[in-house]
Design a protein around this motif. Structure first.
Motif, mmCIF file in Angstrom:
data_model
loop_
_atom_site.group_PDB
_atom_site.id
_atom_site.type_symbol
_atom_site.label_atom_id
_atom_site.label_comp_id
_atom_site.label_asym_id
_atom_site.label_seq_id
_atom_site.Cartn_x
_atom_site.Cartn_y
_atom_site.Cartn_z
ATOM 1 N N TYR A 209 7.055 38.956 45.481
ATOM 2 C CA TYR A 209 5.929 38.133 45.923
ATOM 3 C C TYR A 209 6.347 36.866 46.684
ATOM 4 C CZ TYR A 209 2.452 40.828 43.238
ATOM 5 O OH TYR A 209 1.619 41.800 42.769
ATOM 6 N N PRO A 210 7.364 36.098 46.191
ATOM 7 C CA PRO A 210 7.724 34.874 46.913
ATOM 8 C C PRO A 210 8.275 35.121 48.310
ATOM 9 C CG PRO A 210 8.500 34.782 44.647
ATOM 10 C CD PRO A 210 8.058 36.196 44.888
ATOM 11 N N HIS A 213 4.442 37.490 50.376
ATOM 12 C CA HIS A 213 3.177 36.797 50.614
ATOM 13 C C HIS A 213 3.301 35.647 51.610
ATOM 14 C CE1 HIS A 213 1.030 38.483 46.794
ATOM 15 N NE2 HIS A 213 1.329 39.397 47.681
ATOM 16 N N CYS A 430 5.883 36.058 35.406
ATOM 17 C CA CYS A 430 5.386 35.921 36.778
ATOM 18 C C CYS A 430 6.572 35.913 37.739
ATOM 19 C CB CYS A 430 4.567 34.641 36.938
ATOM 20 S SG CYS A 430 3.116 34.548 35.858
ATOM 21 N N PHE A 432 7.186 33.457 40.713
ATOM 22 C CA PHE A 432 6.888 32.339 41.592
ATOM 23 C C PHE A 432 8.169 31.786 42.212
ATOM 24 C CE2 PHE A 432 3.380 31.814 38.349
ATOM 25 C CZ PHE A 432 2.392 32.329 39.172
ATOM 26 N N MET A 437 5.207 25.697 46.040
ATOM 27 C CA MET A 437 4.318 26.826 45.795
ATOM 28 C C MET A 437 3.109 26.750 46.724
ATOM 29 S SD MET A 437 4.164 26.520 41.624
ATOM 30 C CE MET A 437 3.286 28.060 41.347
ATOM 31 N N ASP A 441 -0.601 30.482 44.493
ATOM 32 C CA ASP A 441 0.288 30.669 43.345
ATOM 33 C C ASP A 441 -0.130 29.777 42.179
ATOM 34 O OD1 ASP A 441 1.893 32.545 44.584
ATOM 35 O OD2 ASP A 441 3.313 31.073 45.349
ATOM 36 N N THR A 444 -2.995 31.410 40.518
ATOM 37 C CA THR A 444 -2.512 32.546 39.724
ATOM 38 C C THR A 444 -1.885 32.074 38.417
ATOM 39 O OG1 THR A 444 -2.131 33.901 41.691
ATOM 40 C CG2 THR A 444 -0.925 34.505 39.697
#
Length: 649
Positions: A209-210, A213, A430, A432, A437, A441, A444
């Motif tokens: 994700y990091p 996205h 998670c 992150f 961030m 995020d 979330t």
């Protein structure tokens, strides 16, 4: 209207679970298989106990607690432990625990023992435990002929294996897309610095994700975005295509063998929505309600895309929507996500979240030193939780990506809390970034932390069945969705969202962020209904070509154009966990919007509403129906008026 009293007991006298300093393999053997042995001993005692004795229900609870302990530890470590051997052992014991549970609920002798418990004299909670337990036995097939029970036993074993395989393929399916270094144009400086080019002039963008996205949000290079999105939307392809097809087929066989028309009917029976048909009606209703506004929002995105792209307009698809959303929000609403993220440095956000929730719910979070907590990875931070000086439990935050770790965001149980017996422990897992961030995020993180709060605050139940997030499955997201509201409040954010110079985020910027967030909500609601339709329709129809059917559903429910060559369903992890019930997220949002009306929107730190919500909705766990919990909070039955106003803007 019956309101549960705040449960008190001797939780402060209990110690957290002792985790190992190094030998996790031995510890897991003892915790996993050791608790399974305890469960088996208590089941033997239940079989041997005198029929008609009320103490049989307590023996059942002891067996249930031991089984829950084994499953919680194994489910967590199979998803987060850095040692593949420990992960493999956790999966093996998790399979054994599932087989134990299947055999238990098909055991006619155990069922007869529980059915003999006299209801006279049982208090409301004990009666609820007994009723729901006997219902579980019926839903497992204990009253079916012997040959059906044997087939059900085999189906459950195979379904467990397939579900673990499906999740493992996603977890281990991390991919990397090589893009030219020039494709980083538009991305934040810290992202660029963290992604140096190799000798061939390319940069690796992973499906974590990091990486994915931010790249899809900021990268100017349309072709590079499409390449990264293609990798991200094809996780576990083609392996999971075959796995999912068999999962769908066997779930349907199990449901029909139990006398249900379909898997969604079996799955929905014990939820708020009750039937598979009702799920379909709900999906269609939200799809239609969001349609006009979503069409208008899509037109804005397409117009903005046409202004930049040579050759005129192209459909806004799943690889580009984040980029054009960001452009519209920046240019039309004055919100630049790269400016916003300057205020959200990860350590400050994490600590701020603890401060905010502590102040809101009267909780104290005390850091536990690493040598005392002894967790599975150095990234994990641990806190003891107390309320009014009484220890409630312990939480662990595992918030950054690493190889083979669970690659979404979720709360895992480590220990279910039971009054006077064991402290609740929960784990937030998670992925992150370690530095700045995006605000998404932050939202979330607040959402997932809502599950962790629920687990800990409902960890003082007398029956393990009611412990933690034990409400109907289509309610469990509502408390987390409601906590997201605090991530949008200027007064809340300014307590921890500061830039490198210590200046707090401006209130007018937060107001602009809220206005910008309003744009696109209908379009995203349609996308959520696409996910819900995939979850439902694949289970109802079991199509031969899953990819083709998913693309059809995307065109029907989501206005965002599909990306050719992708296979969304193989990486859609909720098809293992929520199965046919992904509608839950939107259903819960309807309730969350209504529950939020119990708070003072001008003062989200007001203690009265927060503590009423804590005691009336979170602390009871699964001891009452969700509809009753919400009515107790609001003083009336919940309705969809707040949600309808929100959706309509």
């Amino acid at each position: 209207m019956r309101r549960p009293a705040v449960i008190v007991g001797r939780m402060a006298d209990l110690a957290p679970l002792a985790l190992p300093a190094d030998d996790w393999h031995t510890w897991l053997e003892e915790r996993g298989r050791g608790q399974l042995r305890v469960a088996a001993e208590r089941v033997d005692a239940l079989r041997a106990g005198p029929r008609g004795d009320v103490t049989l229900l307590g023996t059942w609870d002891e067996a249930s607690l031991a089984l829950a302990n084994a499953r919680a530890a194994c489910s967590l470590l199979a998803s987060v432990h850095p040692d593949p051997a420990v992960m493999e052992l956790a999966e093996t014991i998790e399979t054994e625990a599932s087989a134990f549970d299947t055999d238990l609920h098909l055991d006619a002798e155990v069922h007869a023992a529980l059915a003999s418990v006299p209801v006279d004299g049982l208090d409301a909670d004990a009666r609820r435990v007994l009723d729901e337990t006997l219902r579980d036995f019926r839903r497992a097939g204990v009253d079916r002929p012997a040959e059906d029970r044997e087939r059900l036993r085999g189906l459950d074993q195979r379904l467990t294996d397939l579900a673990l395989t499906f999740s493992r393929n996603i977890r281990d399916g991390r991919r990397v897309t090589r893009v030219p270094a020039a494709a980083l144009a538009g991305l934040p400086d810290d992202f660029v610095a963290a992604h140096p080019a190799d000798a061939d002039g390319t940069v690796a963008i992973s499906t974590d994700y990091p990486d994915t996205h931010p790249f899809l949000t900021f990268a100017h290079d349309d072709a590079a975005r499409r390449a990264v999105a293609t990798s991200f939307l094809s996780l576990a392809w083609p392996e999971n295509d075959v796995v999912l097809a068999e999962l769908l087929r066997l779930r349907h066989e199990k449901a029909t063998l139990l006398g249900y028309a379909s898997w969604p009917d079996l799955d929905a029976e014990i939820t708020m929505i009750r039937t598979g048909d009702a799920i379909g009606d709900f999906v269609d209703r939200i799809t239609a309600a969001a349609g006009p506004a979503a069409e208008r929002e899509l037109a804005v995105l397409q117009e903005r895309a046409a202004a930049d792209l040579a050759g005129g307009a192209v459909p806004v698809d799943v690889s580009s929507w984040r980029y054009w959303f960001e452009a519209v929000r920046r240019e039309q609403y004055g919100v630049d996500a790269q400016t916003v993220r300057r205020y959200f440095d990860f350590p400050r956000v994490r600590d701020g979240l603890l401060t905010v929730t502590g102040r809101l719910f009267g909780l104290t979070w005390t850091p536990v030193p690493g040598d005392e907590a002894r967790t599975w990875h150095e990234d994990v931070t641990t806190y003891d939780v107390a309320l009014d000086g009484e220890v409630l439990g312990r939480i662990h935050l595992d918030l950054h990506p690493r190889e083979r770790k669970y690659n979404h965001a979720a709360q895992f149980d480590l220990v279910p809390g039971v009054l006077d017996r064991q402290l609740p422990e929960g784990v937030l897992v998670c992925n992150f970034p370690r530095g700045l961030m995006d605000h998404d995020d932050v939202v979330t993180l607040f959402h997932e932390f809502g599950h962790l709060l629920h687990h800990v605050l409902a960890g003082r139940q007398r029956w393990v069945r009611f412990s933690g997030v034990a409400t109907e499955r289509d309610f469990v997201e509502a408390p987390s969705q409601m906590l997201e509201e605090w991530a949008w409040d200027a007064a809340v954010l300014r307590t921890f969202a500061v830039d490198a110079d210590g200046a707090p985020i401006p209130a007018d910027l937060v107001a602009a962020m809220r206005r910008a967030d309003e744009f696109g909500k209908a379009l995203l609601a349609r996308t959520q209904m696409f996910y819900a339709a995939v979850s439902l329709r694949l289970h109802l129809e079991r199509p031969e070509d899953l990819t083709a059917r998913v693309l059809e559903l995307q065109r029907e429910h989501s206005l965002l154009a599909p990306l050719p060559g992708t296979h969304f369903h193989t990486g859609f992890g909720h098809l293992e966990g929520y199965t046919s019930a992904y509608y839950t997220y939107m259903w819960s949002l309807v309730i969350a919007k209504d529950m939020f009306t119990a708070f003072d929107a001008d003062d989200l730190f007001a203690a009265g509403p927060a503590q009423r919500y804590r005691d009336r909705v979170l602390a009871p766990g699964g001891s009452r129906d969700a509809v009753d919990l919400v009515e107790d909070l609001l003083g009336r039955p919940y309705d969809d008026r707040a949600f309808t106003r929100w959706l309509a803007g």
